[in-house]
Design an enzyme around this catalytic site. Sequence first.
Site, PDB file in Angstrom:
ATOM      1  N   HIS A   1     -11.945  22.483  -5.841  1.00 36.45           N
ATOM      2  CA  HIS A   1     -12.237  21.673  -7.044  1.00 36.45           C
ATOM      3  C   HIS A   1     -11.825  22.473  -8.366  1.00 36.45           C
ATOM      4  O   HIS A   1     -12.520  21.926  -9.524  1.00 36.45           O
ATOM      5  CB  HIS A   1     -13.392  20.931  -6.915  1.00 36.45           C
ATOM      6  CG  HIS A   1     -13.599  19.732  -5.730  1.00 36.45           C
ATOM      7  ND1 HIS A   1     -13.212  18.543  -5.996  1.00 36.45           N
ATOM      8  CD2 HIS A   1     -13.961  20.064  -4.519  1.00 36.45           C
ATOM      9  CE1 HIS A   1     -13.229  18.084  -4.803  1.00 36.45           C
ATOM     10  NE2 HIS A   1     -13.796  18.780  -4.067  1.00 36.45           N
ATOM     11  N   THR A   2     -11.340  23.556  -8.128  1.00 38.76           N
ATOM     12  CA  THR A   2     -10.978  24.236  -9.523  1.00 38.76           C
ATOM     13  C   THR A   2      -9.556  23.907 -10.011  1.00 38.76           C
ATOM     14  O   THR A   2      -9.230  24.055 -11.206  1.00 38.76           O
ATOM     15  CB  THR A   2     -11.081  25.607  -9.475  1.00 38.76           C
ATOM     16  OG1 THR A   2     -10.269  26.151  -8.126  1.00 38.76           O
ATOM     17  CG2 THR A   2     -12.616  26.265  -9.001  1.00 38.76           C
ATOM     18  N   ASP A   3      -8.711  23.195  -9.020  1.00 42.94           N
ATOM     19  CA  ASP A   3      -7.379  23.387  -9.651  1.00 42.94           C
ATOM     20  C   ASP A   3      -7.055  22.114 -10.562  1.00 42.94           C
ATOM     21  O   ASP A   3      -6.540  22.346 -11.656  1.00 42.94           O
ATOM     22  CB  ASP A   3      -6.419  22.912  -8.225  1.00 42.94           C
ATOM     23  CG  ASP A   3      -6.837  21.788  -7.422  1.00 42.94           C
ATOM     24  OD1 ASP A   3      -7.963  21.123  -7.925  1.00 42.94           O
ATOM     25  OD2 ASP A   3      -5.974  21.228  -6.673  1.00 42.94           O
TER      26      ASP A   3
ATOM     27  N   GLY B   1      -6.560  14.223   8.939  1.00 43.14           N
ATOM     28  CA  GLY B   1      -7.716  14.183   8.533  1.00 43.14           C
ATOM     29  C   GLY B   1      -8.638  15.481   8.446  1.00 43.14           C
ATOM     30  O   GLY B   1      -9.794  15.420   8.473  1.00 43.14           O
TER      31      GLY B   1
ATOM     32  N   GLY C   1      -8.157  18.101   6.542  1.00 41.74           N
ATOM     33  CA  GLY C   1      -8.265  18.782   5.199  1.00 41.74           C
ATOM     34  C   GLY C   1      -7.144  20.019   5.058  1.00 41.74           C
ATOM     35  O   GLY C   1      -7.691  20.909   4.489  1.00 41.74           O
TER      36      GLY C   1
ATOM     37  N   SER D   1      -0.367  15.796   3.669  1.00 42.62           N
ATOM     38  CA  SER D   1       0.150  15.108   2.807  1.00 42.62           C
ATOM     39  C   SER D   1       0.924  15.930   1.746  1.00 42.62           C
ATOM     40  O   SER D   1       2.218  15.507   1.498  1.00 42.62           O
ATOM     41  CB  SER D   1      -0.702  14.287   1.831  1.00 42.62           C
ATOM     42  OG  SER D   1      -1.642  15.151   1.119  1.00 42.62           O
TER      43      SER D   1
ATOM     44  N   ASP E   1      -2.109  22.262  -3.594  1.00 44.11           N
ATOM     45  CA  ASP E   1      -1.617  22.081  -2.247  1.00 44.11           C
ATOM     46  C   ASP E   1      -0.154  22.175  -2.213  1.00 44.11           C
ATOM     47  O   ASP E   1       0.649  22.505  -1.187  1.00 44.11           O
ATOM     48  CB  ASP E   1      -1.908  20.853  -1.821  1.00 44.11           C
ATOM     49  CG  ASP E   1      -3.476  20.594  -1.408  1.00 44.11           C
ATOM     50  OD1 ASP E   1      -4.289  21.646  -1.240  1.00 44.11           O
ATOM     51  OD2 ASP E   1      -3.937  19.417  -1.386  1.00 44.11           O
TER      52      ASP E   1
END
Length: 385
Positions: free
Chosen positions: A36-38, A126, A128, A132, A176
Amino acid sequence: MDLPAVPVIEGFAAAFGRAPDGVWHAPGRVNLIGEHTDYNDGFVLPFALSRGVSVAAARRDDGVIEVRSRQAATAVTAPADGPPVVSEGWPAERAWAAYPVGVARVLREHGTGGASLLIDSDLPQGAGLSSSAALECATALALCDLHGVEIDRPALARLAQRAENEQVGMPCGLMDQSASLLCTAGHALMLDCRSGLSSQVPFDPAAAGLALLVVDTRAAHALTGGEYGRRRAECEEAAAALGVEALRDVKDLAGALGTLRDPVLRRRVQHVVTENHRVEASVGLLRAGALPEFGAMLNASHLSLRDQFEVSWPEADAAVDAAVRAGARGGRMVGGGFGGSVIVLTPVSRADGVREAITAAYAKRGWTPPGFLDAVPSPGAQRLS
């Protein structure tokens, strides 16, 4: 021709009645640290997996994208030039195709066109591991090659990210897609998500007598739901309140925490700021060859994601706890949260015991047994044939 290309080539011929023009593969990823830093313009440290998404493709000159998958029964045909897929209200059984169609619609602006695509994946769904983004990147490489369009990989990563943001409606950061396109074997990728600059960091657990295990907790996640977007909005709200462009710019954490009145925003800021520091410290440890000490960084990251960012889930917490009690050096949840996978760094000599301990912890709680994958830093996206 690489052997992984053979099934998708044969499948393409059966589906479309002709041979593909080529096969492209893009890997999934594991983010060692930097969660959650990107989207906060921060730092991340992912590496590519050997597993990923393969796309067999043939050029079309009618401006149409026809997408089939070896894992899904539904075939989707759509114009390569069109509005955001998310605005068209596709039903759930077509949702998977929004990623390749979305990439085609973004790349259309750069000169690509139609194609017939058959998709194959050996990533657990699913879990993680960014299936995608792997799908987006394999599709992007295929379309560029088919239509003779040259885009450098950092720029292509941003276009794939844009496709996911605008076309699919998922407000992801840049990590990603960059990992899938830029990683190299035997290394992790230190990525500055603001500038897009990156460097390769040696990462060879086996040489240090260690193994990195990916634990599929069997709690599937879906990040297009509201919680991921809510976390991003909270970070943006905190940055605005602090008068900075992004939380990456917070230099005085104590001062920032004293300024914010909302306890939720304080927790979000504390995680992002300290997680960025953990990434930088981890790079130093890996460059120094101090891999065993890196385990402490994993543990600290997991506690912060659990308590400050509040995105962990019971299966992840149980897996990390059981692994550390069984002698692992450290572990943490990976990905956006709310389901997915855990990584565990363990001495090779204790790897079997760690697996057994995690499995026993799940059995005690009546949960579905976890899955395990030995994670080896692998090459980024490439053309297979």
